[in-house]
Design a protein around this motif. Structure first.
Motif, PDB file in Angstrom:
ATOM      1  N   ARG A 100       0.825  -1.209   0.000  1.00 19.80           N
ATOM      2  CA  ARG A 100       0.000   0.000   0.000  1.00 19.80           C
ATOM      3  C   ARG A 100       0.862   1.264   0.000  1.00 19.80           C
ATOM      4  N   PRO A 101       0.471   2.290  -0.771  1.00 18.83           N
ATOM      5  CA  PRO A 101       1.199   3.566  -0.723  1.00 18.83           C
ATOM      6  C   PRO A 101       0.893   4.316   0.573  1.00 18.83           C
ATOM      7  N   GLU A 102       1.674   5.324   0.855  1.00 13.80           N
ATOM      8  CA  GLU A 102       1.511   6.093   2.090  1.00 13.80           C
ATOM      9  C   GLU A 102       1.470   7.583   1.790  1.00 13.80           C
ATOM     10  N   LEU A 103       0.948   8.345   2.776  1.00 18.32           N
ATOM     11  CA  LEU A 103       0.801   9.797   2.655  1.00 18.32           C
ATOM     12  C   LEU A 103       1.565  10.512   3.760  1.00 18.32           C
ATOM     13  N   GLU A 104       2.073  11.685   3.429  1.00 16.78           N
ATOM     14  CA  GLU A 104       2.628  12.608   4.419  1.00 16.78           C
ATOM     15  C   GLU A 104       1.786  13.873   4.385  1.00 16.78           C
ATOM     16  N   VAL A 105       1.038  14.099   5.462  1.00 21.93           N
ATOM     17  CA  VAL A 105       0.069  15.200   5.537  1.00 21.93           C
ATOM     18  C   VAL A 105       0.475  16.152   6.655  1.00 21.93           C
ATOM     19  N   PRO A 106       0.316  17.470   6.483  1.00 20.71           N
ATOM     20  CA  PRO A 106       0.681  18.417   7.546  1.00 20.71           C
ATOM     21  C   PRO A 106      -0.135  18.182   8.820  1.00 20.71           C
ATOM     22  N   ALA A 107       0.379  18.684   9.931  1.00 16.46           N
ATOM     23  CA  ALA A 107      -0.361  18.646  11.192  1.00 16.46           C
ATOM     24  C   ALA A 107      -1.580  19.555  11.090  1.00 16.46           C
ATOM     25  N   ASP A 108      -2.634  19.218  11.837  1.00 15.18           N
ATOM     26  CA  ASP A 108      -3.835  20.059  11.865  1.00 15.18           C
ATOM     27  C   ASP A 108      -3.461  21.489  12.246  1.00 15.18           C
ATOM     28  N   CYS A 132      -4.836  25.812  12.880  1.00 14.79           N
ATOM     29  CA  CYS A 132      -5.874  26.779  13.196  1.00 14.79           C
ATOM     30  C   CYS A 132      -5.347  28.136  12.738  1.00 14.79           C
ATOM     31  N   VAL A 133      -6.109  28.833  11.888  1.00 17.02           N
ATOM     32  CA  VAL A 133      -5.629  30.089  11.328  1.00 17.02           C
ATOM     33  C   VAL A 133      -6.681  31.176  11.497  1.00 17.02           C
ATOM     34  N   GLU A 134      -6.218  32.424  11.614  1.00 15.69           N
ATOM     35  CA  GLU A 134      -7.128  33.564  11.597  1.00 15.69           C
ATOM     36  C   GLU A 134      -7.605  33.807  10.174  1.00 15.69           C
ATOM     37  N   ALA A 135      -8.866  34.202  10.056  1.00 15.99           N
ATOM     38  CA  ALA A 135      -9.405  34.560   8.752  1.00 15.99           C
ATOM     39  C   ALA A 135      -8.500  35.602   8.101  1.00 15.99           C
ATOM     40  N   GLY A 136      -8.197  35.403   6.829  1.00 17.14           N
ATOM     41  CA  GLY A 136      -7.274  36.278   6.116  1.00 17.14           C
ATOM     42  C   GLY A 136      -5.922  35.647   5.883  1.00 17.14           C
ATOM     43  N   THR A 137      -5.659  34.518   6.557  1.00 18.02           N
ATOM     44  CA  THR A 137      -4.386  33.812   6.387  1.00 18.02           C
ATOM     45  C   THR A 137      -4.376  33.062   5.055  1.00 18.02           C
ATOM     46  N   ILE A 138      -3.260  33.097   4.354  1.00 17.97           N
ATOM     47  CA  ILE A 138      -3.078  32.311   3.135  1.00 17.97           C
ATOM     48  C   ILE A 138      -2.325  31.031   3.504  1.00 17.97           C
ATOM     49  N   ILE A 139      -2.922  29.887   3.196  1.00 21.12           N
ATOM     50  CA  ILE A 139      -2.330  28.592   3.529  1.00 21.12           C
ATOM     51  C   ILE A 139      -1.687  28.012   2.274  1.00 21.12           C
ATOM     52  N   ASN A 140      -0.422  27.679   2.363  1.00 21.25           N
ATOM     53  CA  ASN A 140       0.306  26.994   1.294  1.00 21.25           C
ATOM     54  C   ASN A 140       1.007  25.782   1.889  1.00 21.25           C
ATOM     55  N   GLU A 141       0.603  24.596   1.468  1.00 22.01           N
ATOM     56  CA  GLU A 141       1.202  23.378   2.002  1.00 22.01           C
ATOM     57  C   GLU A 141       1.370  22.354   0.888  1.00 22.01           C
ATOM     58  N   ASP A 142       2.377  21.498   1.049  1.00 22.86           N
ATOM     59  CA  ASP A 142       2.594  20.383   0.127  1.00 22.86           C
ATOM     60  C   ASP A 142       2.285  19.073   0.831  1.00 22.86           C
ATOM     61  N   ILE A 143       1.618  18.182   0.121  1.00 28.93           N
ATOM     62  CA  ILE A 143       1.289  16.856   0.625  1.00 28.93           C
ATOM     63  C   ILE A 143       2.042  15.859  -0.244  1.00 28.93           C
ATOM     64  N   PHE A 144       2.676  14.880   0.383  1.00 33.53           N
ATOM     65  CA  PHE A 144       3.532  13.953  -0.353  1.00 33.53           C
ATOM     66  C   PHE A 144       2.978  12.535  -0.285  1.00 33.53           C
ATOM     67  N   GLY A 145       3.166  11.798  -1.377  1.00 40.05           N
ATOM     68  CA  GLY A 145       2.801  10.391  -1.425  1.00 40.05           C
ATOM     69  C   GLY A 145       3.971   9.565  -1.924  1.00 40.05           C
ATOM     70  N   PHE A 146       4.144   8.389  -1.333  1.00 43.07           N
ATOM     71  CA  PHE A 146       5.232   7.512  -1.766  1.00 43.07           C
ATOM     72  C   PHE A 146       4.759   6.063  -1.706  1.00 43.07           C
ATOM     73  N   ASP A 147       5.491   5.192  -2.374  1.00 37.72           N
ATOM     74  CA  ASP A 147       5.105   3.790  -2.465  1.00 37.72           C
ATOM     75  C   ASP A 147       6.302   2.908  -2.132  1.00 37.72           C
ATOM     76  N   PRO A 148       6.115   1.934  -1.236  1.00 40.55           N
ATOM     77  CA  PRO A 148       7.242   1.062  -0.863  1.00 40.55           C
ATOM     78  C   PRO A 148       7.807   0.281  -2.039  1.00 40.55           C
ATOM     79  N   ASP A 149       6.950   0.028  -3.068  1.00 41.66           N
ATOM     80  CA  ASP A 149       7.414  -0.693  -4.262  1.00 41.66           C
ATOM     81  C   ASP A 149       7.947   0.251  -5.335  1.00 41.66           C
ATOM     82  N   PHE A 150       7.922   1.559  -5.029  1.00 47.10           N
ATOM     83  CA  PHE A 150       8.331   2.605  -5.967  1.00 47.10           C
ATOM     84  C   PHE A 150       7.473   2.601  -7.228  1.00 47.10           C
ATOM     85  N   ASP A 151       6.198   2.233  -7.054  1.00 50.00           N
ATOM     86  CA  ASP A 151       5.237   2.398  -8.137  1.00 50.00           C
ATOM     87  C   ASP A 151       4.880   3.873  -8.266  1.00 50.00           C
ATOM     88  N   SER A 152       4.354   4.257  -9.410  1.00 48.88           N
ATOM     89  CA  SER A 152       3.843   5.617  -9.576  1.00 48.88           C
ATOM     90  C   SER A 152       2.636   5.816  -8.664  1.00 48.88           C
TER      91      SER A 152
END
Length: 540
Positions: A287-295, A297-317
């Motif tokens: 099964r592939p896995e995910l790397e997700v940011p921690a939860d 809490c932001v004030e209204a008006g904040t711009i959120i920019n985050e990257d989420i990563f996925g990888f596979d133990p078999d190195f499949d796409s």
């Protein structure tokens, strides 16, 4: 050939023909894999709803969706659904299709209604129920119409209810549900049904021992150190089966419950039942896995920019997808890329990436966090595509109100409180004014909104957002002489989303002085009734 032989041959032929006819009818009718019903209120001024049935079908059957019974649950005449062509869903499997049917219905008045859909039949060979080939497909949704509870729609489910897995590898699913009104939702397992109030025959949870023939059941989970489990997270909605045993098709069901806070109490105002199918195969895929940011809490008006990563133990796409209400909010929806999602090459040190961006505004403030469900799928040559889900919580809160200098009136023992125009004035409904005697230093931690009880403040007013002043006269009695009054503000946002701002910084006025001595403190030196001595402290 004698008469007895002819009769035997005729009965045999009739039996064969009947069997063929019966099998043909049964096989052609077995086509429904999964589905649910959702409701959208057309207008809060009347009781008309758009009702949508979404089903997933077995394309191995020539039978089309239709001739089912949609019951509105209010005693009115049920609707027989029309015949609708399947839409192929190759992303879900070579023999998976989907159909969506929408109609409108006006309810006669307030009440608790269970809207249901019944059609023959489920697809054949579902392992964890008896004789699925002859089992009807039934789903239901409940809506409560009550002026006291306000206008409501059912939760939306964004992720299709068909997923594949491998024997021995933990299986995950998440419906990607959200409530368009901002209500809270929870999740609970149930049993698939074949009619109203009637469960399918012979149902077993997929982790039952019967589905692990030839396997040591006591160590049949993915890590090989315990028995298989089957559960759903009541908060995130992630379904976990750790881990499948026998290959084949399984059907399970769960409730998506809708809750609204009324006067500080959570009240259930409806539910959606999802009946879903899990297809398990023998394979060597990991099964592939995910790397997700921690939860966050932001004030209204904040711009959120985050990257989420996925990888596979078999190195499949791997392909990364995101599901959430935040991609459809108006104004300023969130975005992610790449769009459309595509498989990305992986290798040691190289992962797939999804980039998430959201410019939050005051329109997004609500009490409950937004849930963003991420899904990663692999592209394997060693079996079916496997997936993993993870949920990221984003809570958007109102900024703290800001004070202007207070004006004290000694003659009337009152104070005119004034604050700056609130940053989210157009979205909030009231400004709460809180007061206490004596200072109390406090800066709210991240995501702690509203007025904490331990600060010892009392609410003295709810001020319309059209105003930015309040005159504190202590209810017309005048402020107490010699007391130091301190004030804080909290902005309140409307239901059903609700929410409160961060509490403002404290502002205090100096004690109001009197013309004559005023007792402000008494110290008792002795406690005997006869010997007690009091020490009186007066201003100045």
């Amino acid at each position: 050939m004698n008469k007895k032989a002819k009769l035997y041959l005729l009965s045999t032929l009739l039996g064969v023909l009947f069997g063929i006819l019966f099998f043909s009818i049964s096989a052609n009718a077995t086509h429904l894999r999964a589905g649910e019903i959702t409701l959208e209120r057309v207008s809060c001024t009347d009781l008309t709803f758009k009702i949508t049935i979404t089903v997933y079908t077995d394309l191995g059957s020539p039978i089309k969706f239709g001739d089912g019974i949609l019951d509105f649950g209010d005693g009115s005449k049920p609707l027989v659904t029309p015949t609708i062509e399947n839409t192929r869903r190759p992303d879900l499997g070579p023999e998976v299709g989907t159909v969506s049917f929408t109609t409108t219905h006006t309810f006669g008045g307030p009440g608790k209604y269970v809207i249901s859909y019944l059609e023959a039949n489920r697809n054949a060979d579902i392992l964890n129920m008896s004789n699925s080939v002859e089992t009807r497909f039934y789903v239901e949704t409940q809506i409560i119409i009550d002026p006291f509870l306000g206008c409501s729609n059912t939760p939306r489910l964004l992720v299709p209810p068909i997923d594949k897995g491998c024997t021995g590898a933990a299986f995950y699913h998440n419906p990607g549900a959200y409530d368009p009104d901002g209500d809270s939702i929870s999740y609970e397992l149930t049993i698939p049904k074949r009619d109203k109030g009637v469960f399918v025959n012979g149902y077993q949870d997929p982790n039952e021992k019967d589905f692990y023939t030839g396997i040591n059941y006591n160590v049949a989970n993915e890590t090989g150190d315990g028995q298989p489990t089957f559960s759903i997270n009541p908060t995130t909605g992630t379904l976990l089966w750790d881990a499948p045993g026998s290959p084949g098709e399984y059907n399970v069901a769960f409730l998506v419950k809708e809750w609204r806070k009324i006067n500080g109490i959570w009240i259930q105002i409806g539910f959606v039942v999802r009946d879903m199918q899990i297809i398990i195969e023998d394979c060597l895929n990991q099964r592939p896995e995910l790397e997700v940011p921690a939860d966050i809490c932001v004030e209204a008006g904040t711009i959120i920019n985050e990257d989420i990563f996925g990888f596979d133990p078999d190195f499949d796409s791997v392909k990364l997808e995101a599901f959430s209400q935040v991609f459809t909010v108006n104004p300023s929806p969130a975005t992610f890329s790449p769009v459309p999602p595509k498989f990305q090459f992986t290798a040691p040190g190289l992962k797939g990436k999804l980039s998430f961006t959201w410019a939050t505004t005051c329109d997004h403030v609500k009490e409950q966090p937004y849930q963003v469900v991420f899904k990663v799928s692999d592209k394997s040559s060693n079996g079916p595509t496997l997936v993993q889900f993870k949920t990221w919580n984003i809570r958007v809160v109102g900024p703290a109100p800001k004070w202007k200098a207070p004006v004290v009136s000694l003659g009337t023992r009152s104070v005119k409180l004034e604050w700056e125009e609130y940053a989210c004035k157009a979205n909030a409904v009231t400004m709460q004014v809180w007061r206490r005697v004596d200072q109390f230093s406090f800066t709210p931690p991240e995501c702690v909104t509203g007025m904490p009880d331990f600060l010892g403040y009392d609410k003295i007013a709810d001020v319309s957002m059209a105003n930015s002043t309040f005159n504190d006269t202590n209810g017309g009695k005048g402020l107490a002489v010699g007391a130091q009054y301190c004030y804080r503000l909290v902005a309140v946002f409307p239901l059903p989303g609700g929410g409160e701002s961060y509490v403002s910084q404290e502002i205090c006025i100096p004690p109001i002085l009197a013309d004559a001595p005023v007792i402000t403190n008494v110290t008792i030196d002795l406690t005997s009734i006869l010997d007690a001595q009091g020490k009186v402290t007066t201003p100045g």
